[in-house]
Design a protein around this motif. Structure first.
Motif, short mmCIF file in Angstrom:
data_model
loop_
_atom_site.label_atom_id
_atom_site.label_comp_id
_atom_site.label_asym_id
_atom_site.label_seq_id
_atom_site.Cartn_x
_atom_site.Cartn_y
_atom_site.Cartn_z
N GLY A 129 7.51 6.40 -17.76
CA GLY A 129 6.81 5.17 -17.42
C GLY A 129 6.22 5.23 -16.02
N THR A 130 6.97 5.81 -15.09
CA THR A 130 6.47 5.95 -13.72
C THR A 130 5.22 6.84 -13.69
OG1 THR A 130 8.69 5.65 -12.84
CG2 THR A 130 7.06 6.66 -11.39
N ILE A 131 5.30 7.96 -14.42
CA ILE A 131 4.16 8.88 -14.46
C ILE A 131 2.95 8.22 -15.10
CG2 ILE A 131 3.34 11.04 -15.49
CD1 ILE A 131 6.19 12.11 -15.17
N LEU A 132 3.17 7.47 -16.20
CA LEU A 132 2.06 6.79 -16.85
C LEU A 132 1.47 5.72 -15.94
CD1 LEU A 132 3.33 6.44 -20.54
CD2 LEU A 132 1.41 7.81 -19.72
N ASP A 133 2.32 5.07 -15.13
CA ASP A 133 1.79 4.09 -14.18
C ASP A 133 0.85 4.78 -13.18
OD1 ASP A 133 3.15 2.07 -15.40
OD2 ASP A 133 4.85 2.09 -14.00
N LYS A 134 1.25 5.98 -12.72
CA LYS A 134 0.38 6.74 -11.81
C LYS A 134 -0.95 7.08 -12.46
CE LYS A 134 3.96 9.10 -9.09
NZ LYS A 134 4.46 10.43 -8.68
N GLY A 194 -12.94 1.59 -12.22
CA GLY A 194 -13.14 0.27 -11.67
C GLY A 194 -12.38 -0.81 -12.42
N GLN A 195 -11.38 -0.41 -13.22
CA GLN A 195 -10.57 -1.36 -13.95
C GLN A 195 -9.27 -1.64 -13.21
OE1 GLN A 195 -10.16 0.81 -17.63
NE2 GLN A 195 -11.85 -0.31 -18.60
N THR A 196 -8.61 -2.67 -13.69
CA THR A 196 -7.26 -2.91 -13.16
C THR A 196 -6.29 -1.98 -13.89
OG1 THR A 196 -6.81 -4.62 -14.80
CG2 THR A 196 -7.80 -5.34 -12.74
N PRO A 197 -5.19 -1.63 -13.26
CA PRO A 197 -4.20 -0.77 -13.95
C PRO A 197 -3.74 -1.35 -15.28
CG PRO A 197 -3.71 -0.91 -11.62
CD PRO A 197 -4.81 -1.89 -11.87
N GLU A 198 -3.62 -2.69 -15.36
CA GLU A 198 -3.18 -3.30 -16.61
C GLU A 198 -4.20 -3.08 -17.72
OE1 GLU A 198 -3.25 -4.75 -13.72
OE2 GLU A 198 -1.12 -5.01 -13.22
N THR A 199 -5.53 -3.18 -17.35
CA THR A 199 -6.57 -2.96 -18.34
C THR A 199 -6.61 -1.51 -18.75
OG1 THR A 199 -7.85 -4.76 -17.36
CG2 THR A 199 -9.02 -3.26 -18.86
N ALA A 200 -6.45 -0.59 -17.78
CA ALA A 200 -6.48 0.83 -18.08
C ALA A 200 -5.31 1.26 -18.95
CB ALA A 200 -6.48 1.62 -16.78
N ALA A 201 -4.21 0.50 -18.88
CA ALA A 201 -3.02 0.88 -19.65
C ALA A 201 -3.13 0.51 -21.11
CB ALA A 201 -1.78 0.20 -19.05
N ARG A 202 -4.14 -0.28 -21.47
CA ARG A 202 -4.26 -0.71 -22.87
C ARG A 202 -4.77 0.43 -23.75
NH1 ARG A 202 -7.17 -6.61 -21.83
NH2 ARG A 202 -5.43 -7.54 -20.67
N THR A 253 0.14 12.70 -4.08
CA THR A 253 -0.61 11.46 -4.39
C THR A 253 -2.12 11.69 -4.32
OG1 THR A 253 -0.48 10.81 -2.07
CG2 THR A 253 1.22 9.97 -3.55
N THR A 254 -2.58 12.65 -3.53
CA THR A 254 -4.02 12.82 -3.32
C THR A 254 -4.70 13.43 -4.53
OG1 THR A 254 -3.59 14.99 -2.33
CG2 THR A 254 -3.68 13.10 -0.86
N THR A 255 -3.97 14.19 -5.30
CA THR A 255 -4.59 14.85 -6.45
C THR A 255 -5.15 13.83 -7.41
OG1 THR A 255 -2.99 16.63 -6.22
CG2 THR A 255 -4.21 16.53 -8.29
N LEU A 256 -4.50 12.71 -7.57
CA LEU A 256 -4.90 11.71 -8.54
C LEU A 256 -6.14 10.94 -8.09
CD1 LEU A 256 -1.42 10.32 -9.58
CD2 LEU A 256 -2.80 12.08 -10.70
N ASP A 257 -6.57 11.13 -6.87
CA ASP A 257 -7.76 10.42 -6.40
C ASP A 257 -9.05 11.15 -6.80
OD1 ASP A 257 -6.18 8.55 -5.28
OD2 ASP A 257 -6.10 9.51 -3.30
N ASP A 258 -8.94 12.34 -7.39
CA ASP A 258 -10.12 13.13 -7.78
C ASP A 258 -10.58 12.66 -9.15
OD1 ASP A 258 -12.09 14.91 -8.17
OD2 ASP A 258 -10.82 16.71 -8.04
N ASP A 300 -2.36 5.57 -15.06
CA ASP A 300 -3.15 4.36 -15.29
C ASP A 300 -3.80 3.89 -13.99
OD1 ASP A 300 -2.56 4.28 -17.96
OD2 ASP A 300 -0.77 3.01 -17.72
N ALA A 301 -3.07 4.00 -12.88
CA ALA A 301 -3.64 3.59 -11.59
C ALA A 301 -4.82 4.48 -11.22
CB ALA A 301 -2.55 3.64 -10.52
N ALA A 302 -4.71 5.81 -11.45
CA ALA A 302 -5.80 6.73 -11.13
C ALA A 302 -7.01 6.47 -12.01
CB ALA A 302 -5.31 8.17 -11.29
N ILE A 303 -6.75 6.25 -13.33
CA ILE A 303 -7.87 5.97 -14.24
C ILE A 303 -8.55 4.67 -13.86
CG2 ILE A 303 -8.43 5.41 -16.64
CD1 ILE A 303 -6.27 7.36 -17.50
#
Length: 430
Positions: free
Chosen positions: A407-412, A422-430, A117-122, A414-417
């Protein structure tokens, strides 16, 4: 393969050696874990064997031991399922990261590990995340299309099989109707044939009767009609012997001459009478009359009067016989005509129904060929659908799991992006 005994349980997992390094590491980790579990079980069994007293009696495991055995089997089953999921994720990551740069590929590989999980915080790897998102999005679109194709093909095969089944059932129904029509036409043809035979026999017998009886009837009728005038003459001659006739009778009766002449005329008339052999009753009366009139010369007035009465009765019976003969001739002729008409009608009916029977048989043969053809098509379509549907169930289930994993990977991602932008995951997923 699994083996349970005093030496412990062994579990073997078959892996694909051609998978990428990430998948190999996952499998090695799982194999090491299984090996550790297996080693611990063997050690426990070995220590227990040294500590227990030797006994050669039959061994019956307790309920607790059986429960532990079932739990171990469930653990192994869960481990197999987990390893299959991990292998599936590793395969998906490998497909999605074929054309990615090395850093992005490594980052994508870490996404298959649920513990990472920590890798995605970079946020310095945002560009790699964008590439991963793009590639995984393209892979997901491709797999969704493939999954849709699977469902479309299965539905099309199911529809084709159902359509061919309905066509075959309709053809089967048509065949059964044609089969009933053949039965009905066959029965009608058999009846017409029996009627034709019946009236053929009736016409033959009627014609034979007509040929045999008509000449006899005509002869008898002619004879009787020829004798009626003779009887009238005898009646007049006898009346002259009985005395002078009334004025009205005298006017209607020609002169007959002297008594001697009258007797000669009576004898001549009696000789010309011929008894009809076809009617014994009339013939016997004619014979009796001839005997009476032959002796008329010496007969008394009373005998002559009786002869006169016999002539009247005989004339009446001859008239009745003539009417009877005419009636029998007419009935014989009418019956023959009716049978001939019925024979002609039954012959036409026999021909018509025979043609209908031939048509019904042709329809039955055509319906039989059609139902066999459509039945074969349905069998092929049914087998094709069943063969495809068996693999479809596995493939669609696998596709659903793979799409869920992507879908799970894309959720991860989108959450990292979203965290980096500074966006919400829903906005980043668009």
């Amino acid at each position: 393969a699994r083996s349970d005994g005093e030496a412990g349980a062994m579990h073997v997992v078959y892996v694909n050696v051609s998978e990428p390094q990430v998948a190999k590491r996952q499998r090695r980790r799982a194999v090491l874990l299984a090996g550790c579990v297996l080693g611990a079980m063997c050690a426990c069994l070995a220590v227990g064997g040294f500590m227990e007293e030797r006994s050669y009696a039959s061994y019956v495991p307790s309920n607790v031991e059986l429960t532990e055995h079932v739990v171990n089997k469930q653990d192994i089953s869960d481990l197999e399922s987990k390893m299959a999921d991990e292998e599936m994720k590793a395969t998906l990551v490998h497909k999605a990261s074929k054309n990615l740069p090395e850093p992005a590929a490594k980052l994508a590989a870490s996404l298959a590990d649920t513990a990472q999980t920590t890798t995605l915080d970079d946020c310095s790897q945002k560009a790699a995340l964008d590439l991963i998102k793009k590639n995984f999005g393209q892979l997901m679109t491709k797999m969704e299309a493939e999954n849709a194709t699977l469902h479309t093909k299965d539905a099309a095969l199911a529809t084709s099989a159902a359509t061919k089944k309905r066509a075959w059932m309709d053809a089967e129904s048509t065949y059964r109707v044609a089969e009933g029509q053949v039965t009905t036409a066959s029965q009608a043809s058999i009846y017409a044939s029996s009627q034709f035979s019946k009236y053929t026999t009736a016409v033959q017998e009627g014609q034979k009767s007509w040929d045999d009886l008509k000449p006899k009837y005509d002869t008898e009728k002619a004879q009787l009609k020829s004798e009626l005038p003779i009887l009238l003459q005898l009646k007049a001659l006898i009346a002259s012997l009985l005395g002078p006739a009334p004025a009205s009778a005298a006017a209607a009766t020609p002169a007959v001459g002297s008594q001697a002449e009258v007797l000669q005329q009576i004898q001549a008339a009696v000789a010309s009478l011929v008894p009809p052999r076809s009617d014994r009753k009339v013939a016997s009366k004619v014979d009796s009359l001839k005997q009476q009139l032959t002796a008329a010369a010496s007969a008394s007035a009373d005998t002559t009067t009786k002869a006169h009465a016999v002539i009247d009765k005989l004339m009446s019976e001859m008239s009745l016989r003539i009417a009877e003969v005419e009636k029998m001739t007419s009935e014989l002729e009418s019956e023959l005509k009716e049978n001939k008409a019925a024979l002609e009608k039954s012959e036409k009916s026999l021909v018509t129904l025979g043609e209908e029977l031939d048509k019904a048989k042709n329809r039955l043969n055509t319906a039989d060929l059609t139902r066999q053809k459509l039945g074969g098509q349905y069998s092929v379509a049914k087998e094709e659908y069943e063969d495809n549907h068996a693999s479809f169930l596995d493939d669609s289930a696998r596709a659903s799991r793979e799409l869920a994993a992507i879908g799970t990977i894309l959720d991860k991602v989108d959450a990292a992006i979203a965290k980096c932008t500074g966006q919400t995951p829903e906005t980043a997923a668009r």
